[in-house]
Every structure is written in C-alpha cells, then in structure tokens.
Design an enzyme around this catalytic site. Structure first.
Site, PDB file in Angstrom:
ATOM      1  N   CYS A  38       0.765  -0.986  -0.264  1.00 34.50           N
ATOM      2  CA  CYS A  38       0.081  -0.223  -0.270  1.00 34.50           C
ATOM      3  C   CYS A  38       1.024   1.090   0.015  1.00 34.50           C
ATOM      4  O   CYS A  38       1.666   1.257   0.426  1.00 34.50           O
ATOM      5  CB  CYS A  38      -0.857   0.091   0.898  1.00 34.50           C
ATOM      6  SG  CYS A  38      -1.783   1.698   1.738  1.00 34.50           S
ATOM      7  N   SER A  40       0.781   3.830   1.704  1.00 30.53           N
ATOM      8  CA  SER A  40       0.900   3.958   3.635  1.00 30.53           C
ATOM      9  C   SER A  40       1.926   3.850   3.626  1.00 30.53           C
ATOM     10  O   SER A  40       2.910   4.200   4.783  1.00 30.53           O
ATOM     11  CB  SER A  40      -0.324   3.694   3.496  1.00 30.53           C
ATOM     12  OG  SER A  40      -1.590   4.490   4.031  1.00 30.53           O
ATOM     13  N   HIS A  43       4.745   6.089   2.395  1.00 27.75           N
ATOM     14  CA  HIS A  43       4.831   7.660   3.157  1.00 27.75           C
ATOM     15  C   HIS A  43       5.988   6.654   4.147  1.00 27.75           C
ATOM     16  O   HIS A  43       7.017   8.367   4.605  1.00 27.75           O
ATOM     17  CB  HIS A  43       3.772   7.289   4.074  1.00 27.75           C
ATOM     18  CG  HIS A  43       2.644   8.131   2.959  1.00 27.75           C
ATOM     19  ND1 HIS A  43       3.177   9.210   1.777  1.00 27.75           N
ATOM     20  CD2 HIS A  43       1.592   7.879   2.207  1.00 27.75           C
ATOM     21  CE1 HIS A  43       1.939  10.147   1.032  1.00 27.75           C
ATOM     22  NE2 HIS A  43       0.785   9.036   1.533  1.00 27.75           N
ATOM     23  N   HIS A  59       0.390  -3.600   6.548  1.00 28.80           N
ATOM     24  CA  HIS A  59      -0.801  -3.444   7.157  1.00 28.80           C
ATOM     25  C   HIS A  59      -2.289  -4.135   6.858  1.00 28.80           C
ATOM     26  O   HIS A  59      -3.535  -3.831   7.080  1.00 28.80           O
ATOM     27  CB  HIS A  59      -0.443  -2.112   7.435  1.00 28.80           C
ATOM     28  CG  HIS A  59      -1.090  -1.098   6.420  1.00 28.80           C
ATOM     29  ND1 HIS A  59      -0.091  -0.488   5.858  1.00 28.80           N
ATOM     30  CD2 HIS A  59      -2.066  -0.956   6.125  1.00 28.80           C
ATOM     31  CE1 HIS A  59      -0.717   0.004   4.934  1.00 28.80           C
ATOM     32  NE2 HIS A  59      -1.770   0.051   4.866  1.00 28.80           N
ATOM     33  N   CYS A 168      -6.993  -2.908   4.231  1.00 27.53           N
ATOM     34  CA  CYS A 168      -7.132  -1.608   3.995  1.00 27.53           C
ATOM     35  C   CYS A 168      -7.901  -0.707   2.570  1.00 27.53           C
ATOM     36  O   CYS A 168      -8.137  -0.127   2.733  1.00 27.53           O
ATOM     37  CB  CYS A 168      -5.511  -1.250   3.752  1.00 27.53           C
ATOM     38  SG  CYS A 168      -5.444   0.472   4.180  1.00 27.53           S
TER      39      CYS A 168
END
Length: 366
Positions: A38, A40, A43, A59, A168
């Site tokens: 992902c 995320s 990041h 995650h 997610c």
C-alpha cells in the site's frame, strides 16, 4: 520467520529472520497468506510520517489463525481472517458510540515492559532486540501476532489475495463513500486519484447508487481502469483545470468529492469542486506539517471538508459484507491486483508505487 524490515528512512527494506512471540491473553497468531503493498507503507519508508525502527512493515493482509491466547472469543484456530490496522478495545467512548476506527486504547498493544511481539535473537547478549510492530500488524512477514480485535473471520471460499485488499484500500475507499460521506442514490461523486483506494471509492459510489461518478487522474490507463469500477465520466488532470471540468460536467459541482492521493493541491481541489451543500472527503495521507488553504467565503454555501480514516469502518461487520459483495459480483477486486509477487520483491513494488503505474501489488506467501 522471514520478514521485510525497515531500518532506515529512504532505504530499501531488508529481508531478515525475525522471531515472533507466543500469543498472550486476547492475542491471535496468524499465518500470513497475502499482503497488499500500500502507498501508506511508502509514506513511512520515505519519512513523510515517522515510525519507530527497526520495523516490520505491512498492514493490508489476510491469513489463517494458527493459535489463540487465553480469553480469545472472536476467532478460533483454522479460521480464515482479514486483519485491520485499527484494533478496538470495545468499551471506550468512541467504541461505545460506534466509531471503532477511532479507538486508540493502549490495551490492544503490549506494554513496553512486556516481551515484544516481534524481536531478533541476540546470541551475543548485547543490544536491544525489539522490532517495532507496524500499525498493530506487520504483515510483510510469514506470521503476525495481533490483538483479537485486529482481525475478523471470513468465509473460507474467499481467495486470500483478494481478501487482503479488503484489509485497507477497499475498506478505506468504499467506507469513505458509504460511511464517512453517506452518499445517497442519484447524488454526484468525484474521485481524485485512481490508485487502489480511489478505485475502491469509485466502486463504492457505484454500489451506493451514485448518479454520476467522475474519476480524475493523470494516468490514462488508470482512468480506463476506473470505468471497470463504475466511473461514468473521466477527467485527465493534465488536460486543464479539473475543478472547472467537474463544474462544467455537473452544472455547478458535485455533492461529494474524495481526495485519494494525499496532496495539498488535490485536497484544495476536492473542496473547490463541490456544489453548495457538498462534502469533500480527504482520504489520502497529507504529509505531516503540510497545511491546506480554503476560501472562507465558500463556507457560506454550507460546503464541508472532513477527513476519513479507514473508511469510518466497523470492520467486524463491514469486512464480511465486503467479502459477500465480491463473491456476488458487486465488488471488483480482481482488477485491483496488478501483479502477485514474493516477499523478496517488495522493494520493486514500492518502486512501481512511486511511478504511479499500477493499482496494487500483492505479496503471496506459500
């Protein structure tokens, strides 16, 4: 077990041998079967958001319950499960008012004085061997040890690679539409960014019965993909001001907009493309310290802007329903997966995320 470890911001993840603890009270040991890569995660790799290191990332995942600790009531050994990064305690104010996604109770995590869930064997006896658990899961690993309220059992005929996406991106995108903004049949929707989360938001808007669904991106291939998820109109942001284009298409703006990138400019565009009384939803992770600017007079038209965290989910209920949507053909998960990879290829998946070319790479474990 093998795991992908972040040891330094901006550096590739390292495949290492990591140890995992036995499940304690209320904990569940899961054999990871699939994990989505992902944006995320990226990041944190790039340092836009801070995290303790070394950390096992990941995650968005699904797997099989291998063992349970004492007092576990929600799952049993052999269950197929989807994980969720926002575990809930079940009795704090936000939980009791139905906002499980906002729970930050420390009781779903081990304390600093407890044995860590993840660690490295230190034969020399020197140094700290703790590994940080990422977003309560750390699913770039062959096993996960989580609180029982960080997973939910699903039907066993659901493929693991598709199930992982629900953990997610799909939960976030669909939930932002159905829960956070409460899109009603016939209303107009614009989605900025057609990655995994944005495409899920487009799909969620179609399921909710939106009358017009406008997909916005700079990559033609992603815009074409958005058609498969229910987009009725496509806007290439390179072809002129997307706000003006949305206003022209809708005769004044949309009822709901969804920003699924995490940039200052696109968050501001999401607000500006609203009609009077409309709601802008920021799903993307805007980097820490970045501020957005809005015209104060626009609020006189009762325009709203709000955040959406993990689709305002009640995941023990939402995830099994999303599985049913997929199995009945209403939720498009197949087209979200660009490629299936091994754990050792995780860094190449991050490179593809940076280029913005693919929807989702999924790590598949044997």
């Amino acid at each position: 077990m093998k795991a992908a470890v972040l040891r330094e911001v901006g550096k590739p993840l390292q495949i290492e041998t990591v140890s995992i603890s036995k499940p304690g009270p209320r904990e569940v040991l899961i054999r990871t079967k699939a994990a989505g890569v992902c944006h995320s995660d990226l990041h944190f790799v790039e340092g836009s958001y801070p995290h303790a290191m070394p950390a096992v990332l990941g995650h968005e995942s699904a797997g099989i319950v291998e063992a349970v600790g004492s007092e576990v009531r929600t799952v049993k050994v052999g269950d197929h499960v989807i994980t969720c990064l926002n575990p809930y305690c079940g009795h704090c104010e936000v939980c009791l008012t139905g906002h499980l996604n906002l729970c930050i109770s420390s009781e779903t995590r081990r304390s600093k004085t407890d044995e860590p869930r993840l660690f490295r064997e230190d034969l020399s006896g020197a140094g700290d061997t703790r590994m940080a658990q990422f977003l309560n899961l750390s699913s770039f690993a062959e096993m996960m040890l989580v609180h029982e309220h960080a997973c939910v059992a699903i039907r066993k005929d659901m493929p693991f690679d598709r199930a992982a996406l629900i953990g997610c991106s799909v939960l976030t995108g669909v939930g932002a539409v159905t829960h956070t903004s409460n899109v009603r049949p016939g209303e107009t929707v614009a989605v900025i960014g057609c990655g995994g989360v944005g495409l899920a938001a487009v799909n969620g808007a179609a399921i909710a019965g939106a009358g017009r669904i406008i997909a916005i991106d700079r990559v033609p291939a992603k815009l074409e993909l958005a058609k498969q998820f229910g987009a009725t109109d496509l806007i290439n942001a390179d072809d002129g001001d997307p706000v003006k284009q949305v206003q022209e298409l809708t005769g004044g703006g949309v009822h709901h907009s969804f920003e699924a990138i995490g940039l200052k400019a696109t968050a501001e565009q999401a607000f500006r493309m609203l009609r009077r009384g409309g709601t802008a939803n920021v799903i993307g992770m805007i980097p820490v310290g970045v501020k957005i600017e809005l015209n104060g007079s626009d609020f006189l038209g009762e325009k709203r802007i709000q955040g959406s965290f993990m689709g305002s989910n009640r995941f023990p209920v939402d995830m099994p329903r999303l599985v049913d949507f997929y199995m009945s053909g209403k939720l498009n998960l197949d087209a979200l997966i660009s490629r299936r990879i091994k754990l050792e290829e995780v860094n190449s998946a991050f490179d593809e995320l940076k280029r913005g070319e693919l929807a989702r790479s999924v790590i598949v474990f044997d």
